[in-house]
Design a protein around this motif. Structure first.
Motif, short mmCIF file in Angstrom:
data_model
loop_
_atom_site.label_atom_id
_atom_site.label_comp_id
_atom_site.label_asym_id
_atom_site.label_seq_id
_atom_site.Cartn_x
_atom_site.Cartn_y
_atom_site.Cartn_z
N ASN A 22 0.86 -1.17 0.00
CA ASN A 22 0.00 0.00 0.00
C ASN A 22 0.90 1.23 0.00
OD1 ASN A 22 -1.66 2.17 0.59
ND2 ASN A 22 -3.02 0.95 1.89
N TYR A 23 0.73 2.07 -0.96
CA TYR A 23 1.58 3.23 -1.13
C TYR A 23 1.60 4.14 0.10
CZ TYR A 23 3.38 7.59 -3.05
OH TYR A 23 4.10 8.72 -3.27
N CYS A 24 0.55 4.19 0.84
CA CYS A 24 0.46 5.12 1.97
C CYS A 24 0.97 4.54 3.28
CB CYS A 24 -0.99 5.59 2.15
SG CYS A 24 -1.56 6.57 0.73
#
Length: 169
Positions: free
Chosen positions: A146-148
């Motif tokens: 997940n990029y975040c």
């Protein structure tokens, strides 16, 4: 007076875990007189396992000994006499690959006149471990990030199948 020396050859030998190494111990009467009741001991490091010995060597754990009961020539050595014996062991670990040998002679079987262990002259030798590249096998799981998120825990099993070319990870 009598005098005695002990040598080990080879001094350093390169081996892999699982391979054997044979050392030759050479005992010499370097004095001017006869020496009697000669006894030799060799102590293997914890990474070495006793396999065999020549000339009546007797092994107990990590220590191998020779005396006149197994090697009659040790009962009495004239000046210039040279005796040899071999000790073979297997490399079983990555550490504790050293060993030391001592010789003593006595005025009687129970009284020592000279001992390299206390009077100097211990012969030492060791194994230089050859590091082998492992052959590894693994199946990485599907990975999605997940990029975040700051981090993601990930684990999978890597198995060492033995010697061979390594995978680039």
């Amino acid at each position: 007076p009598g005098a005695v020396t002990i040598k080990k050859t080879p001094n350093v030998v390169a081996r892999e875990v699982g391979q054997t190494v044979t050392w030759t111990l050479t005992v010499e009467n370097t004095g001017l007189g006869t020496i009697e009741n000669v006894a030799v001991s060799d102590v293997l490091g914890s990474g070495l396992q006793y396999l065999s010995s020549t000339n009546g060597g007797s092994n107990a754990g990590q220590t191998t000994t020779w005396d006149s009961s197994g090697y009659a020539a040790l009962a009495s050595m004239d000046p210039g006499d040279i005796l040899t014996m071999d000790l073979t062991s297997t490399v079983i670990a990555c550490e504790g690959l050293d060993n030391s040998a001592d010789v003593k002679w006595g005025c009687s079987p129970s009284v020592s006149c000279f001992d390299t262990a206390t009077d100097g002259g211990t012969a030492t030798a060791s194994v230089e471990r050859i590091v082998k590249t492992p052959l590894i096998d693994f199946s990485p799981p599907d990975i999605s990030f997940n990029y975040c998120e700051d981090y993601v825990d990930l684990s999978f099993v890597i198995t060492n199948l033995g010697d061979g070319p390594a995978y680039n990870l």
